[in-house]
Design a protein around this motif. Structure first.
Motif, PDB file in Angstrom:
ATOM      1  N   ILE A  87       0.890  -1.280  -0.084  1.00 34.14           N
ATOM      2  CA  ILE A  87       0.129   0.092   0.040  1.00 34.14           C
ATOM      3  C   ILE A  87       0.818   1.230   0.173  1.00 34.14           C
ATOM      4  CG2 ILE A  87      -1.589   1.457   1.593  1.00 34.14           C
ATOM      5  CD1 ILE A  87      -2.783  -1.527   2.187  1.00 34.14           C
ATOM      6  N   ALA A  88       1.966   1.325   0.764  1.00 36.01           N
ATOM      7  CA  ALA A  88       2.900   2.439   0.645  1.00 36.01           C
ATOM      8  C   ALA A  88       3.194   2.588  -0.715  1.00 36.01           C
ATOM      9  CB  ALA A  88       3.869   2.112   1.682  1.00 36.01           C
ATOM     10  N   GLU A  89       3.797   1.805  -1.220  1.00 34.96           N
ATOM     11  CA  GLU A  89       4.382   1.783  -2.634  1.00 34.96           C
ATOM     12  C   GLU A  89       3.146   2.203  -3.530  1.00 34.96           C
ATOM     13  OE1 GLU A  89       6.829   1.354  -5.789  1.00 34.96           O
ATOM     14  OE2 GLU A  89       7.335   1.613  -3.792  1.00 34.96           O
ATOM     15  N   GLN A  90       2.090   1.674  -3.522  1.00 31.33           N
ATOM     16  CA  GLN A  90       1.003   2.180  -4.379  1.00 31.33           C
ATOM     17  C   GLN A  90       0.724   3.748  -4.198  1.00 31.33           C
ATOM     18  OE1 GLN A  90      -2.440  -0.463  -3.589  1.00 31.33           O
ATOM     19  NE2 GLN A  90      -1.471  -2.104  -4.197  1.00 31.33           N
ATOM     20  N   ILE A  91       0.661   4.008  -3.038  1.00 28.13           N
ATOM     21  CA  ILE A  91       0.404   5.635  -2.729  1.00 28.13           C
ATOM     22  C   ILE A  91       1.736   6.357  -3.179  1.00 28.13           C
ATOM     23  CG2 ILE A  91       0.474   7.204  -0.553  1.00 28.13           C
ATOM     24  CD1 ILE A  91      -1.083   4.986   0.705  1.00 28.13           C
ATOM     25  N   SER A  92       2.824   5.776  -3.016  1.00 25.22           N
ATOM     26  CA  SER A  92       3.876   6.748  -3.446  1.00 25.22           C
ATOM     27  C   SER A  92       3.952   7.085  -4.930  1.00 25.22           C
ATOM     28  CB  SER A  92       5.347   6.167  -2.945  1.00 25.22           C
ATOM     29  OG  SER A  92       5.726   4.847  -3.815  1.00 25.22           O
ATOM     30  N   VAL A  93       3.381   5.913  -5.626  1.00 25.19           N
ATOM     31  CA  VAL A  93       3.533   6.144  -6.976  1.00 25.19           C
ATOM     32  C   VAL A  93       2.015   6.615  -7.659  1.00 25.19           C
ATOM     33  CG1 VAL A  93       5.611   4.953  -7.407  1.00 25.19           C
ATOM     34  CG2 VAL A  93       3.275   3.570  -7.864  1.00 25.19           C
ATOM     35  N   ASP A  94       1.077   6.694  -6.867  1.00 21.98           N
ATOM     36  CA  ASP A  94      -0.414   6.728  -7.037  1.00 21.98           C
ATOM     37  C   ASP A  94      -0.782   5.620  -8.212  1.00 21.98           C
ATOM     38  OD1 ASP A  94      -2.817   7.998  -6.832  1.00 21.98           O
ATOM     39  OD2 ASP A  94      -2.666   9.114  -8.576  1.00 21.98           O
ATOM     40  N   GLN A  95      -0.664   4.426  -7.894  1.00 26.25           N
ATOM     41  CA  GLN A  95      -1.179   3.292  -8.720  1.00 26.25           C
ATOM     42  C   GLN A  95      -1.727   2.253  -8.015  1.00 26.25           C
ATOM     43  OE1 GLN A  95      -0.641   3.193 -12.094  1.00 26.25           O
ATOM     44  NE2 GLN A  95      -1.762   1.399 -12.253  1.00 26.25           N
ATOM     45  N   PRO A  96      -3.011   1.958  -8.341  1.00 25.81           N
ATOM     46  CA  PRO A  96      -3.754   2.556  -9.570  1.00 25.81           C
ATOM     47  C   PRO A  96      -3.915   3.927  -9.244  1.00 25.81           C
ATOM     48  CG  PRO A  96      -4.942   0.988  -8.033  1.00 25.81           C
ATOM     49  CD  PRO A  96      -3.604   0.900  -7.436  1.00 25.81           C
ATOM     50  N   PRO A  97      -4.198   4.455 -10.146  1.00 26.88           N
ATOM     51  CA  PRO A  97      -4.693   6.108  -9.958  1.00 26.88           C
ATOM     52  C   PRO A  97      -5.833   6.460  -9.166  1.00 26.88           C
ATOM     53  CG  PRO A  97      -4.190   5.494 -12.618  1.00 26.88           C
ATOM     54  CD  PRO A  97      -4.133   4.219 -11.599  1.00 26.88           C
ATOM     55  N   GLY A  98      -5.516   7.262  -8.387  1.00 26.81           N
ATOM     56  CA  GLY A  98      -6.718   7.664  -7.201  1.00 26.81           C
ATOM     57  C   GLY A  98      -6.227   6.910  -5.995  1.00 26.81           C
ATOM     58  N   ILE A  99      -5.407   6.114  -5.686  1.00 26.81           N
ATOM     59  CA  ILE A  99      -5.127   5.517  -4.386  1.00 26.81           C
ATOM     60  C   ILE A  99      -4.573   6.663  -3.469  1.00 26.81           C
ATOM     61  CG2 ILE A  99      -2.963   4.502  -4.936  1.00 26.81           C
ATOM     62  CD1 ILE A  99      -3.834   2.207  -3.032  1.00 26.81           C
ATOM     63  N   LYS A 100      -3.842   7.556  -4.088  1.00 30.79           N
ATOM     64  CA  LYS A 100      -3.062   8.625  -3.236  1.00 30.79           C
ATOM     65  C   LYS A 100      -4.191   9.430  -2.661  1.00 30.79           C
ATOM     66  CE  LYS A 100       0.859  11.610  -3.100  1.00 30.79           C
ATOM     67  NZ  LYS A 100       2.104  11.900  -3.953  1.00 30.79           N
ATOM     68  N   GLN A 101      -5.075   9.975  -3.565  1.00 26.73           N
ATOM     69  CA  GLN A 101      -6.180  10.775  -3.088  1.00 26.73           C
ATOM     70  C   GLN A 101      -7.248  10.149  -2.044  1.00 26.73           C
ATOM     71  OE1 GLN A 101      -9.134  12.047  -6.065  1.00 26.73           O
ATOM     72  NE2 GLN A 101      -9.705  13.747  -4.749  1.00 26.73           N
ATOM     73  N   ALA A 102      -7.413   8.915  -2.208  1.00 27.77           N
ATOM     74  CA  ALA A 102      -8.317   7.909  -1.393  1.00 27.77           C
ATOM     75  C   ALA A 102      -7.566   7.815  -0.115  1.00 27.77           C
ATOM     76  CB  ALA A 102      -8.634   6.719  -1.946  1.00 27.77           C
ATOM     77  N   PHE A 103      -6.205   7.667  -0.109  1.00 28.70           N
ATOM     78  CA  PHE A 103      -5.370   7.482   1.079  1.00 28.70           C
ATOM     79  C   PHE A 103      -5.600   8.836   2.022  1.00 28.70           C
ATOM     80  CE2 PHE A 103      -1.393   8.562   3.032  1.00 28.70           C
ATOM     81  CZ  PHE A 103      -1.334   7.749   4.110  1.00 28.70           C
ATOM     82  N   GLN A 104      -5.390   9.852   1.395  1.00 30.11           N
ATOM     83  CA  GLN A 104      -5.270  11.315   2.198  1.00 30.11           C
ATOM     84  C   GLN A 104      -6.708  11.651   2.422  1.00 30.11           C
ATOM     85  OE1 GLN A 104      -4.084  13.458  -1.298  1.00 30.11           O
ATOM     86  NE2 GLN A 104      -2.153  13.324  -0.666  1.00 30.11           N
TER      87      GLN A 104
END
Length: 142
Positions: free
Chosen positions: A77-94
């Motif tokens: 999950i940390a890796e997914q958030i760092s590269v926003d893959q899949p797109p939208g995961i970073k925003q969902a995390f925030q």
């Protein structure tokens, strides 16, 4: 692509635990893993003995959490958030981190969705559905 075995994963976390306790130099991935290990002191016993860790069987039927799976999911999950893959995961995390006032709790919410996506993929034999994963996260964000 590197696909570590179950034993590779367990050795990695046990070695990271050992190196952290002995204040040894960590690789960048070990630094991230070490942070998650620190946030889960309930796993210290599982990580302290590599030979025992290699033999351990964490049965869902017996209500046991697999600490190596749990920590691996945090890393993923940390890796997914760092590269926003899949797109939208970073925003969902925030959004989830603000909602829970905790990045750790946000990870656990994401972990539920990630686990569901993996389970569905294994059950159906189809590739993981990143879009369904993001949709599931979006529902948790509202």
């Amino acid at each position: 692509m590197f696909t570590p075995s179950q034993h590779d994963v367990r050795r990695f976390f046990c070695e990271t635990f050992r190196k952290t306790r002995e204040n040894l130099v960590l690789t960048p991935l070990e630094i991230i893993a070490s942070d998650w290990i620190r946030q889960h002191p309930e796993y210290d016993h599982d990580l302290a003995d590599v030979e025992q860790a290699l033999q351990a069987n964490y049965s869902v039927d017996q209500g046991q959490t697999n600490p190596f799976l749990h920590l691996s999911m945090h890393l993923s999950i940390a890796e997914q958030i760092s590269v926003d893959q899949p797109p939208g995961i970073k925003q969902a995390f925030q959004i989830l981190a603000r909602k829970h006032q905790s990045e750790h709790e946000a990870h656990h919410e994401i972990m539920e969705c990630l686990g569901e996506m993996i389970w569905n993929s294994q059950r159906t034999g189809l590739p993981p559905d990143g879009q369904a994963y993001i949709e599931s996260l979006k529902m948790r964000c509202s």
